[in-house]
Write a protein that holds these residues in place. Structure first.
Motif, PDB file in Angstrom:
ATOM      1  N   GLY A   9       0.801  -1.221   0.000  1.00  9.66           N
ATOM      2  CA  GLY A   9       0.000   0.000   0.000  1.00  9.66           C
ATOM      3  C   GLY A   9       0.828   1.262   0.000  1.00  9.66           C
ATOM      4  N   GLY A  11      -0.345   4.361   0.289  1.00  9.37           N
ATOM      5  CA  GLY A  11      -1.048   5.505   0.881  1.00  9.37           C
ATOM      6  C   GLY A  11      -0.101   6.136   1.893  1.00  9.37           C
ATOM      7  N   ILE A  12      -0.613   7.091   2.661  1.00 12.13           N
ATOM      8  CA  ILE A  12       0.271   7.821   3.585  1.00 12.13           C
ATOM      9  C   ILE A  12       0.903   6.886   4.618  1.00 12.13           C
ATOM     10  CG2 ILE A  12      -1.532   8.541   5.253  1.00 12.13           C
ATOM     11  CD1 ILE A  12       1.371  10.754   4.018  1.00 12.13           C
ATOM     12  N   GLN A  13       0.147   5.846   5.066  1.00 11.05           N
ATOM     13  CA  GLN A  13       0.728   4.960   6.093  1.00 11.05           C
ATOM     14  C   GLN A  13       1.837   4.098   5.497  1.00 11.05           C
ATOM     15  OE1 GLN A  13      -0.076   6.077   8.727  1.00 11.05           O
ATOM     16  NE2 GLN A  13      -2.240   6.081   9.232  1.00 11.05           N
ATOM     17  N   GLU A  32       2.397  -1.360  -4.616  1.00  8.30           N
ATOM     18  CA  GLU A  32       1.212  -0.501  -4.765  1.00  8.30           C
ATOM     19  C   GLU A  32       0.501  -0.872  -6.058  1.00  8.30           C
ATOM     20  OE1 GLU A  32      -0.831   1.807  -3.214  1.00  8.30           O
ATOM     21  OE2 GLU A  32      -1.849   1.709  -5.152  1.00  8.30           O
ATOM     22  N   LYS A  33      -0.810  -1.108  -5.923  1.00  8.99           N
ATOM     23  CA  LYS A  33      -1.539  -1.627  -7.091  1.00  8.99           C
ATOM     24  C   LYS A  33      -1.919  -0.548  -8.088  1.00  8.99           C
ATOM     25  CE  LYS A  33      -6.039  -1.998  -4.718  1.00  8.99           C
ATOM     26  NZ  LYS A  33      -6.989  -1.103  -5.348  1.00  8.99           N
ATOM     27  N   THR A  40      -7.378   6.298  -0.124  1.00  7.32           N
ATOM     28  CA  THR A  40      -7.957   7.242   0.838  1.00  7.32           C
ATOM     29  C   THR A  40      -7.113   8.506   0.950  1.00  7.32           C
ATOM     30  OG1 THR A  40      -8.372   5.208   2.080  1.00  7.32           O
ATOM     31  CG2 THR A  40      -8.971   7.270   3.156  1.00  7.32           C
ATOM     32  N   SER A  41      -5.818   8.364   0.761  1.00  9.23           N
ATOM     33  CA  SER A  41      -4.909   9.486   1.014  1.00  9.23           C
ATOM     34  C   SER A  41      -5.015  10.608  -0.024  1.00  9.23           C
ATOM     35  CB  SER A  41      -3.469   8.976   1.117  1.00  9.23           C
ATOM     36  OG  SER A  41      -3.401   8.013   2.145  1.00  9.23           O
ATOM     37  N   SER A  44      -9.146  12.851   1.659  1.00  7.97           N
ATOM     38  CA  SER A  44      -9.350  13.348   3.026  1.00  7.97           C
ATOM     39  C   SER A  44      -9.884  14.777   2.974  1.00  7.97           C
ATOM     40  CB  SER A  44      -8.021  13.309   3.781  1.00  7.97           C
ATOM     41  OG  SER A  44      -7.213  14.404   3.400  1.00  7.97           O
ATOM     42  N   SER A  45     -10.053  15.389   4.139  1.00  8.32           N
ATOM     43  CA  SER A  45     -10.466  16.801   4.209  1.00  8.32           C
ATOM     44  C   SER A  45      -9.275  17.736   4.011  1.00  8.32           C
ATOM     45  CB  SER A  45     -11.143  17.096   5.545  1.00  8.32           C
ATOM     46  OG  SER A  45     -12.260  16.270   5.735  1.00  8.32           O
ATOM     47  N   LEU A  47      -6.781  18.409   5.818  1.00 10.33           N
ATOM     48  CA  LEU A  47      -6.353  19.187   6.979  1.00 10.33           C
ATOM     49  C   LEU A  47      -5.207  18.494   7.692  1.00 10.33           C
ATOM     50  CD1 LEU A  47      -9.790  20.279   8.445  1.00 10.33           C
ATOM     51  CD2 LEU A  47      -8.054  21.767   7.422  1.00 10.33           C
ATOM     52  N   ALA A 174       1.516  -3.137  -8.728  1.00  8.52           N
ATOM     53  CA  ALA A 174       1.799  -4.461  -8.170  1.00  8.52           C
ATOM     54  C   ALA A 174       0.694  -4.807  -7.181  1.00  8.52           C
ATOM     55  CB  ALA A 174       3.145  -4.460  -7.474  1.00  8.52           C
ATOM     56  N   PHE A 176      -0.770  -7.237  -4.421  1.00  8.88           N
ATOM     57  CA  PHE A 176      -0.463  -8.296  -3.463  1.00  8.88           C
ATOM     58  C   PHE A 176      -1.442  -9.447  -3.676  1.00  8.88           C
ATOM     59  CE2 PHE A 176      -1.654 -10.257   0.584  1.00  8.88           C
ATOM     60  CZ  PHE A 176      -0.427 -10.760   0.996  1.00  8.88           C
ATOM     61  N   GLY A 351      -6.215   5.678  11.309  1.00  7.26           N
ATOM     62  CA  GLY A 351      -5.310   6.741  11.744  1.00  7.26           C
ATOM     63  C   GLY A 351      -5.525   8.017  10.944  1.00  7.26           C
ATOM     64  N   LEU A 353      -3.852  11.277   8.453  1.00 11.77           N
ATOM     65  CA  LEU A 353      -2.811  11.793   7.565  1.00 11.77           C
ATOM     66  C   LEU A 353      -1.788  12.584   8.406  1.00 11.77           C
ATOM     67  CD1 LEU A 353      -2.619  12.212   4.341  1.00 11.77           C
ATOM     68  CD2 LEU A 353      -3.569  14.457   4.796  1.00 11.77           C
ATOM     69  N   THR A 354      -2.303  13.430   9.272  1.00  5.82           N
ATOM     70  CA  THR A 354      -1.475  14.334  10.082  1.00  5.82           C
ATOM     71  C   THR A 354      -0.398  13.587  10.858  1.00  5.82           C
ATOM     72  OG1 THR A 354      -3.438  15.713  10.360  1.00  5.82           O
ATOM     73  CG2 THR A 354      -1.615  16.115  11.892  1.00  5.82           C
TER      74      THR A 354
HETATM   75  C1  LIG Z   1     -13.397  11.314   4.577  1.00  5.35           C
HETATM   76  C2  LIG Z   1     -12.063  11.336   5.260  1.00  5.35           C
HETATM   77  C3  LIG Z   1     -11.518  12.549   5.656  1.00  5.35           C
HETATM   78  C4  LIG Z   1     -10.289  12.577   6.298  1.00  5.35           C
HETATM   79  N1  LIG Z   1      -9.746  13.781   6.617  1.00  5.35           N
HETATM   80  C5  LIG Z   1      -8.547  13.815   7.222  1.00  5.35           C
HETATM   81  C6  LIG Z   1      -7.934  15.074   7.486  1.00  5.35           C
HETATM   82  O1  LIG Z   1      -8.449  16.138   7.119  1.00  5.35           O
HETATM   83  N2  LIG Z   1      -6.741  15.059   8.131  1.00  5.35           N
HETATM   84  C7  LIG Z   1      -6.130  13.901   8.511  1.00  5.35           C
HETATM   85  O2  LIG Z   1      -5.075  13.978   9.119  1.00  5.35           O
HETATM   86  N3  LIG Z   1      -6.663  12.680   8.227  1.00  5.35           N
HETATM   87  C8  LIG Z   1      -7.843  12.628   7.575  1.00  5.35           C
HETATM   88  N4  LIG Z   1      -8.395  11.424   7.251  1.00  5.35           N
HETATM   89  C9  LIG Z   1      -7.657  10.195   7.564  1.00  5.35           C
HETATM   90  C10 LIG Z   1      -6.638   9.860   6.471  1.00  5.35           C
HETATM   91  O3  LIG Z   1      -6.994  10.384   5.224  1.00  5.35           O
HETATM   92  C11 LIG Z   1      -6.486   8.355   6.346  1.00  5.35           C
HETATM   93  O4  LIG Z   1      -6.340   7.767   7.605  1.00  5.35           O
HETATM   94  C12 LIG Z   1      -5.279   7.969   5.513  1.00  5.35           C
HETATM   95  O5  LIG Z   1      -5.308   8.609   4.257  1.00  5.35           O
HETATM   96  C13 LIG Z   1      -5.238   6.461   5.337  1.00  5.35           C
HETATM   97  O6  LIG Z   1      -4.100   6.141   4.599  1.00  5.35           O
HETATM   98  P1  LIG Z   1      -3.695   4.634   4.320  1.00  5.35           P
HETATM   99  O7  LIG Z   1      -2.318   4.654   3.794  1.00  5.35           O
HETATM  100  O8  LIG Z   1      -3.988   3.803   5.517  1.00  5.35           O
HETATM  101  O9  LIG Z   1      -4.765   4.130   3.224  1.00  5.35           O
HETATM  102  P2  LIG Z   1      -4.881   4.449   1.672  1.00  5.35           P
HETATM  103  O10 LIG Z   1      -4.520   5.853   1.368  1.00  5.35           O
HETATM  104  O11 LIG Z   1      -6.229   3.983   1.257  1.00  5.35           O
HETATM  105  O12 LIG Z   1      -3.776   3.533   1.008  1.00  5.35           O
HETATM  106  C14 LIG Z   1      -3.928   2.149   0.801  1.00  5.35           C
HETATM  107  C15 LIG Z   1      -3.202   1.802  -0.485  1.00  5.35           C
HETATM  108  O13 LIG Z   1      -3.138   0.397  -0.600  1.00  5.35           O
HETATM  109  C16 LIG Z   1      -3.212   0.045  -1.966  1.00  5.35           C
HETATM  110  N5  LIG Z   1      -3.639  -1.357  -2.031  1.00  5.35           N
HETATM  111  C17 LIG Z   1      -4.788  -1.882  -1.584  1.00  5.35           C
HETATM  112  N6  LIG Z   1      -4.814  -3.222  -1.805  1.00  5.35           N
HETATM  113  C18 LIG Z   1      -3.642  -3.540  -2.413  1.00  5.35           C
HETATM  114  C19 LIG Z   1      -3.084  -4.752  -2.903  1.00  5.35           C
HETATM  115  N7  LIG Z   1      -3.740  -5.912  -2.831  1.00  5.35           N
HETATM  116  N8  LIG Z   1      -1.849  -4.705  -3.466  1.00  5.35           N
HETATM  117  C20 LIG Z   1      -1.162  -3.553  -3.569  1.00  5.35           C
HETATM  118  N9  LIG Z   1      -1.657  -2.362  -3.130  1.00  5.35           N
HETATM  119  C21 LIG Z   1      -2.885  -2.350  -2.550  1.00  5.35           C
HETATM  120  C22 LIG Z   1      -4.272   1.027  -2.490  1.00  5.35           C
HETATM  121  O14 LIG Z   1      -4.177   1.195  -3.903  1.00  5.35           O
HETATM  122  C23 LIG Z   1      -3.927   2.309  -1.727  1.00  5.35           C
HETATM  123  O15 LIG Z   1      -3.067   3.156  -2.467  1.00  5.35           O
HETATM  124  C24 LIG Z   1      -9.610  11.369   6.568  1.00  5.35           C
HETATM  125  C25 LIG Z   1     -10.145  10.146   6.158  1.00  5.35           C
HETATM  126  C26 LIG Z   1     -11.352  10.127   5.489  1.00  5.35           C
HETATM  127  C27 LIG Z   1     -11.909   8.831   5.006  1.00  5.35           C
END
Ligand SMILES: Cc1cc2nc3c(=O)[nH]c(=O)nc-3n(C[C@H](O)[C@H](O)[C@H](O)COP(=O)(O)OP(=O)(O)OC[C@H]3O[C@@H](n4cnc5c(N)ncnc54)[C@H](O)[C@@H]3O)c2cc1C
Length: 388
Positions: A9, A11-13, A32-33, A40-41, A44-45, A47, A174, A176, A351, A353-354
């Motif tokens: 993944g 995303g930000i995490q 990353e697929k 999700t990243s 978000s809002s 912020l 890619a 998983f 979790g 983004l911040t």
């Molecule tokens: C509506 C909303 C508003 C928010 N607003 C804020 C905010 O204002 N400020 C803040 O700090 N936080 C905010 N958050 C929280 C924050 O945006 C999320 O917690 C964060 O973006 C999550 O990141 P992630 O890396 O866990 O997930 P994701 O960003 O979803 O990343 C997961 C990644 O995994 C990849 N993936 C999935 N399955 C596979 C696979 N089988 N093989 C390879 N890759 C795969 C996906 O393509 C994706 O890129 C908000 C969340 C939401 C939903």
């Protein structure tokens, strides 16, 4: 070759974990697929905030950590993370009184260590007319305090760039497919450009966001799937006529709704709607759109919107499964390891983004017993982030 970490993944995490791991001297492969920051990243809002409202649910350590990370990101990524002045109007019908908001802002200040961005003011009533047409009937007070705003996808890409510069490797697109884990690590299978690939990892880190719980079903031996649920949050983008950023209370259900000028548009959000289905199918529902427009036009009655001028996007929160409204539920990141003492598979779900950097440090601490000692090459609290 055996990678110290294979991360699923981008995303930000995932990119935050990659950055912390390479900074600590480890070898990293990120799978990353779709694209860096494509999930999700980017929904978000936008912020980078302490999370003022989390004070009410007593998530004090989350607020404190968020305020610390906000201050750091303002220094490390000045082109990507910008201060904004947030306004909270308080009306006779608001669920929180002006005194309660002031106490919250004082506590926020305290948790920010009385830093330069923690000051707030109660605007004089003579200043209300300059607030972009905000409804002033029954208005009791307007508070202004500091938050920060970003381009979430660009921030995610910038963190990835910094990890790549320190040696992290990327396979993309890619997907998983599965993993077989044994005493000293995991054999990880993935599909890359139509080819079946396999790679060895000392640890596998699941940062697949809303896809993360499902993906655990493809790991042998079986790992416990965390008790989570997906809650959709939608945003609207409208033509912008606001100069100021607002933190509003939805008259329907008293939830927080932000109205934020962002990249030349007005970003309105968000909602909380239970979601079942494939994460990639999430989209703003007509009732969410009506709710957001109704809330906004309640406070800005002079703001008319042409239906064709409205676009939308929807993201999915990963929250601990529980009964009742999602609004007051913990926004702390969820960690789940296959074995606590020496994890081979660690899931990092939800979790903020911040707080991605603090989360990544905690990931590294949890993985410590499973990883060899390496020579640290960088400190993530000092790595400057530049726009991609
Ligand atoms: C509506 C909303 C508003 C928010 N607003 C804020 C905010 O204002 N400020 C803040 O700090 N936080 C905010 N958050 C929280 C924050 O945006 C999320 O917690 C964060 O973006 C999550 O990141 P992630 O890396 O866990 O997930 P994701 O960003 O979803 O990343 C997961 C990644 O995994 C990849 N993936 C999935 N399955 C596979 C696979 N089988 N093989 C390879 N890759 C795969 C996906 O393509 C994706 O890129 C908000 C969340 C939401 C939903």
């Amino acid at each position: 070759m055996t990678y110290d970490l294979v991360i699923i993944g981008g995303g930000i995490q995932g990119v935050g974990t990659a950055q912390a791991a390479v900074a600590a001297g480890h070898s990293v492969l990120l799978l990353e697929k779709e694209g860096i920051g494509a999930g999700t990243s980017r929904k978000s809002s936008k912020l980078i905030h302490g999370g003022l409202r989390y004070l009410e649910s007593a998530q004090l350590s989350l607020v404190k950590e968020s305020l610390h990370e906000r201050a750091l990101l303002l220094q490390l990524a000045p082109e990507l993370v910008k201060r904004v002045e947030m306004h909270i109007p308080v009306y006779q019908a608001s669920s929180r009184s002006p005194a309660k908001i002031a106490v919250g802002l004082w506590l926020y200040r305290l948790l920010a260590g009385f830093g330069e961005d923690s000051e707030f003011v109660r605007l004089h009533r003579s200043g209300w007319s300059a607030l972009d047409g905000l409804k002033t009937d029954d208005l009791l007070a307007v508070y202004r305090y500091v938050e920060a705003q970003t381009d979430d996808r660009a921030l995610t890409q910038a963190v990835w760039q910094s990890a790549e510069a320190l040696g992290a490797e990327l396979a993309m697109p890619a997907q998983f497919r599965g993993a077989d884990c044994h005493a000293s690590g995991c054999e990880v299978q993935y599909e890359h450009n139509g080819r079946e690939m396999s790679v060895s990892a000392r640890v596998l880190v699941n940062c697949a966001g809303p896809w993360g719980a499902d993906l655990l079903k493809h790991i042998q031996p079986t790992v416990t799937v965390p008790e989570v649920e997906l809650v959709q949050g939608s945003h609207l983008l409208l033509p912008n006529r606001l100069q100021h950023h607002f933190y509003l209370e939805a008259p329907d259900d008293r939830r927080a709704v932000f109205a934020l000028p962002w990249q030349g548009r007005l970003l309105l959000g968000t909602t909380e709607t239970a979601f079942r289905g494939a994460p990639e199918t999430a989209e703003c529902l007509p009732e969410e759109r009506d709710y957001l427009l109704r809330t906004f036009q309640h406070y800005f009655p002079g703001y008319s919107v042409e239906p064709n001028d409205v676009s939308s996007f929807a993201g999915l929160r990963v929250l601990p499964r529980a009964n009742g409204s999602a609004f007051g539920r913990s926004r702390e990141v969820l960690f789940q390891a296959d074995q606590e003492d020496q994890p081979r598979v660690l899931s990092v779900l939800g979790g903020k983004l911040t707080t991605y950097r603090a989360t990544a440090l905690e990931v590294m601490e949890r993985l410590g017993p499973s990883l060899p000692r390496r020579r640290r090459v960088a400190d993530t609290a000092r790595i400057h982030l530049t726009p991609p």
